[in-house]
Design an enzyme around this catalytic site. Structure first.
Site, PDB file in Angstrom:
ATOM      1  N   GLY A  14      -7.356   5.244   4.801  1.00  0.00           N
ATOM      2  CA  GLY A  14      -8.730   5.131   5.763  1.00  0.00           C
ATOM      3  C   GLY A  14     -10.022   5.465   4.756  1.00  0.00           C
ATOM      4  O   GLY A  14     -10.961   5.939   5.347  1.00  0.00           O
ATOM      5  N   SER A  15      -9.795   5.065   3.340  1.00  0.00           N
ATOM      6  CA  SER A  15     -11.037   5.380   2.566  1.00  0.00           C
ATOM      7  C   SER A  15     -12.268   4.367   2.885  1.00  0.00           C
ATOM      8  O   SER A  15     -13.509   4.751   2.617  1.00  0.00           O
ATOM      9  CB  SER A  15     -10.751   5.441   1.114  1.00  0.00           C
ATOM     10  OG  SER A  15     -10.500   4.115   0.733  1.00  0.00           O
ATOM     11  N   ASN A  16     -11.956   3.154   3.116  1.00  0.00           N
ATOM     12  CA  ASN A  16     -12.826   2.284   3.434  1.00  0.00           C
ATOM     13  C   ASN A  16     -13.622   2.696   4.971  1.00  0.00           C
ATOM     14  O   ASN A  16     -14.808   2.585   5.259  1.00  0.00           O
ATOM     15  CB  ASN A  16     -12.273   0.740   3.791  1.00  0.00           C
ATOM     16  CG  ASN A  16     -12.326   0.005   2.502  1.00  0.00           C
ATOM     17  OD1 ASN A  16     -13.374  -0.276   1.982  1.00  0.00           O
ATOM     18  ND2 ASN A  16     -11.127  -0.114   1.997  1.00  0.00           N
ATOM     19  N   MET A  92      -2.415  -3.213   8.203  1.00  0.00           N
ATOM     20  CA  MET A  92      -1.187  -4.004   7.749  1.00  0.00           C
ATOM     21  C   MET A  92      -0.556  -4.855   8.431  1.00  0.00           C
ATOM     22  O   MET A  92       0.849  -4.783   8.267  1.00  0.00           O
ATOM     23  CB  MET A  92      -0.721  -3.108   6.855  1.00  0.00           C
ATOM     24  CG  MET A  92      -1.272  -2.470   5.750  1.00  0.00           C
ATOM     25  SD  MET A  92      -2.131  -3.673   4.715  1.00  0.00           S
ATOM     26  CE  MET A  92      -2.859  -2.707   3.305  1.00  0.00           C
ATOM     27  N   ASN A 109     -12.512  -8.545   7.801  1.00  0.00           N
ATOM     28  CA  ASN A 109     -11.339  -7.866   6.907  1.00  0.00           C
ATOM     29  C   ASN A 109     -11.820  -7.712   5.746  1.00  0.00           C
ATOM     30  O   ASN A 109     -12.808  -8.686   4.961  1.00  0.00           O
ATOM     31  CB  ASN A 109     -10.144  -8.827   7.040  1.00  0.00           C
ATOM     32  CG  ASN A 109      -8.887  -8.137   6.145  1.00  0.00           C
ATOM     33  OD1 ASN A 109      -8.768  -7.008   6.260  1.00  0.00           O
ATOM     34  ND2 ASN A 109      -8.367  -8.925   5.290  1.00  0.00           N
ATOM     35  N   HIS A 111     -10.313  -7.663   1.708  1.00  0.00           N
ATOM     36  CA  HIS A 111      -9.289  -7.867   0.960  1.00  0.00           C
ATOM     37  C   HIS A 111      -9.351  -7.353  -0.492  1.00  0.00           C
ATOM     38  O   HIS A 111     -10.430  -7.834  -1.150  1.00  0.00           O
ATOM     39  CB  HIS A 111      -8.587  -9.467   1.333  1.00  0.00           C
ATOM     40  CG  HIS A 111      -7.417  -9.858   0.617  1.00  0.00           C
ATOM     41  ND1 HIS A 111      -6.198  -9.513   0.654  1.00  0.00           N
ATOM     42  CD2 HIS A 111      -7.451 -10.434  -0.898  1.00  0.00           C
ATOM     43  CE1 HIS A 111      -5.328 -10.006   0.060  1.00  0.00           C
ATOM     44  NE2 HIS A 111      -5.993 -10.300  -1.077  1.00  0.00           N
ATOM     45  N   ASP A 143      -9.687 -15.546  10.278  1.00  0.00           N
ATOM     46  CA  ASP A 143      -9.243 -16.964  11.300  1.00  0.00           C
ATOM     47  C   ASP A 143      -7.627 -16.616  11.345  1.00  0.00           C
ATOM     48  O   ASP A 143      -7.128 -15.838  11.025  1.00  0.00           O
ATOM     49  CB  ASP A 143      -9.802 -18.045  10.579  1.00  0.00           C
ATOM     50  CG  ASP A 143      -9.209 -18.458   9.164  1.00  0.00           C
ATOM     51  OD1 ASP A 143      -8.126 -17.660   8.883  1.00  0.00           O
ATOM     52  OD2 ASP A 143      -9.655 -19.414   8.782  1.00  0.00           O
ATOM     53  N   ASP A 147      -5.914 -14.238   5.192  1.00  0.00           N
ATOM     54  CA  ASP A 147      -7.049 -14.120   4.229  1.00  0.00           C
ATOM     55  C   ASP A 147      -7.651 -15.551   4.010  1.00  0.00           C
ATOM     56  O   ASP A 147      -8.114 -15.785   2.800  1.00  0.00           O
ATOM     57  CB  ASP A 147      -6.531 -13.605   3.050  1.00  0.00           C
ATOM     58  CG  ASP A 147      -5.648 -12.228   3.138  1.00  0.00           C
ATOM     59  OD1 ASP A 147      -6.111 -11.612   4.093  1.00  0.00           O
ATOM     60  OD2 ASP A 147      -4.737 -12.138   2.523  1.00  0.00           O
ATOM     61  N   GLU A 176     -14.911  -1.811  -3.023  1.00  0.00           N
ATOM     62  CA  GLU A 176     -14.989  -2.144  -1.744  1.00  0.00           C
ATOM     63  C   GLU A 176     -15.709  -1.278  -0.755  1.00  0.00           C
ATOM     64  O   GLU A 176     -16.303  -1.486   0.168  1.00  0.00           O
ATOM     65  CB  GLU A 176     -13.335  -1.683  -1.309  1.00  0.00           C
ATOM     66  CG  GLU A 176     -12.553  -2.706  -1.744  1.00  0.00           C
ATOM     67  CD  GLU A 176     -10.958  -2.647  -1.235  1.00  0.00           C
ATOM     68  OE1 GLU A 176     -10.963  -2.147  -0.244  1.00  0.00           O
ATOM     69  OE2 GLU A 176     -10.077  -2.600  -1.890  1.00  0.00           O
TER      70      GLU A 176
HETATM   71  C1  GAR Z   1      -7.854  -1.478   0.865  1.00  0.00           C
HETATM   72  O1  GAR Z   1      -7.567  -1.660  -0.879  1.00  0.00           O
HETATM   73  C2  GAR Z   1      -8.033  -2.813   1.480  1.00  0.00           C
HETATM   74  O2  GAR Z   1      -8.739  -3.680   0.765  1.00  0.00           O
HETATM   75  C3  GAR Z   1      -6.473  -3.321   1.475  1.00  0.00           C
HETATM   76  O3  GAR Z   1      -5.917  -2.015   1.928  1.00  0.00           O
HETATM   77  C4  GAR Z   1      -6.359  -0.600   1.360  1.00  0.00           C
HETATM   78  C5  GAR Z   1      -6.916   0.041   2.461  1.00  0.00           C
HETATM   79  O4  GAR Z   1      -7.217   1.147   1.902  1.00  0.00           O
HETATM   80  N1  GAR Z   1      -6.368  -4.211   2.623  1.00  0.00           N
HETATM   81  C6  GAR Z   1      -5.421  -5.111   2.281  1.00  0.00           C
HETATM   82  O5  GAR Z   1      -4.590  -5.289   1.612  1.00  0.00           O
HETATM   83  C7  GAR Z   1      -5.272  -6.245   3.508  1.00  0.00           C
HETATM   84  N2  GAR Z   1      -4.545  -7.345   3.340  1.00  0.00           N
HETATM   85  P1  GAR Z   1      -7.871   2.405   2.754  1.00  0.00           P
HETATM   86  O6  GAR Z   1      -6.986   2.586   3.823  1.00  0.00           O
HETATM   87  O7  GAR Z   1      -8.347   3.583   1.908  1.00  0.00           O
HETATM   88  O8  GAR Z   1      -9.418   1.765   3.340  1.00  0.00           O
END
Ligand code: GAR
Length: 205
Positions: A14-16, A92, A109, A111, A143, A147, A176
Site C-alpha cells: 500500500g505504499s502507492n 495483483m 493502473n 506498472h 483495457d 498492461d 511511482e
Molecule cells: C508497485 O511497485 C506497483 O507498481 C506494482 O506492485 C507494487 C505495489 O506496491 N504493481 C504491479 O506490479 C502490477 N502489475 P505498493 O503496494 O507498495 O503500492
C-alpha cells in the site's frame, strides 16, 4: 471544483496508496477516497489505511466460486460508494472484460516498467535479467489486455550495474510515488483526453 471519488484496489503493502493519501492531504490532488478494497485479508494496506481512518474493505476472492462473482461484489461496493475512478495500486489480480466494461475508461493502473517493455509479473526482475539500462514506471488506463491500455505518464529510472530486482524496485517505487498522484491529478482536473491509444494532456492557461 468537486472532488473526484476514487476507489482503490490493492493487494499488498500500500505504499502507492499512501502517496495518494499524502497528495490529497497536501492539496495536490482534488479527490476523495470512497473506498479501499483488498482481495487479501492479510494485506498491510488494510492495516495502514485503518490506522489513517480511511474506509477499507476486504473482499476475499476465496469466498467466491468464480471470478465473475468476485468482480460483481467488488463492482457493487464501488457503485454503492459512488466511485468515479477505480485506481489499481498493487492489485495483483487480472480483471476480466466484465469488470473493465462496467468501468470503461475509468480504471487506472501503475506498472513498474516502461511499457510496453516488461509487462506482467516481476517487471523489475525482467528488466534486470534482460540487461536493460533504463526502466521505470508507467501509469495507464486499463483495457482488456495485460498492461496494454493507453499510457498516461511514464518516468524513466536507470538500471545500475549492481542492481538486483530489489534495489531496482526501490528506485522505481520512489518514482511511482510521484508519478501516480500526478496522473490522478490530471484526471481529476479533467485534463486527460483519450484518442485511440494516445492520451493527450490538455494544457491549462
Ligand atoms: C508497485 O511497485 C506497483 O507498481 C506494482 O506492485 C507494487 C505495489 O506496491 N504493481 C504491479 O506490479 C502490477 N502489475 P505498493 O503496494 O507498495 O503500492
Amino acid at each position: 471544483m468537486n472532488k473526484t471519488v476514487i476507489g482503490v484496489l490493492a493487494s499488498g503493502r500500500g505504499s502507492n496508496l499512501q502517496a495518494i493519501v499524502d497528495a490529497i492531504e497536501a492539496g495536490r490532488l482534488n479527490a476523495k477516497i470512497g473506498a479501499v478494497i483488498s482481495d487479501n485479508p492479510e494485506a498491510n494496506v488494510l492495516k495502514r489505511m485503518t490506522a489513517a481512518d480511511i474506509p477499507t474493505l476486504c473482499i476475499d476472492r476465496r469466498q467466491f466460486v468464480s471470478r465473475h462473482e468476485f468482480e460483481a461484489a467488488v463492482a457493487e461496493e464501488l457503485n454503492i460508494r459512488h466511485v468515479e475512478l477505480v485506481v489499481l495500486a498493487g492489485f495483483m489480480r487480472i480483471l476480466t472484460a466484465y469488470f473493465i466494461d462496467r468501468f470503461a475508461g475509468k480504471i487506472m493502473n501503475i506498472h513498474p516498467a516502461l511499457l510496453p517493455a516488461f509487462p506482467g509479473e516481476n517487471a523489475q526482475q525482467q528488466a534486470v535479467d534482460y540487461g536493460a539500462k533504463v526502466s521505470g514506471c508507467t501509469v495507464h488506463f486499463v483495457d482488456e489486455g495485460m498492461d496494454t491500455g493507453p499510457i498516461i505518464l511514464q518516468e524513466a529510472v536507470p538500471v545500475l550495474e549492481d542492481d538486483t530486482a530489489e534495489t531496482l524496485s526501490d528506485r522505481i517505487l520512489h518514482a511511482e510515488h510521484i508519478l501516480y498522484p500526478r496522473a490522478l491529478a490530471l484526471y481529476c482536473e479533467g485534463r486527460l483526453k483519450v484518442e485511440g491509444r494516445r492520451v493527450r494532456i490538455i494544457e491549462t492557461e
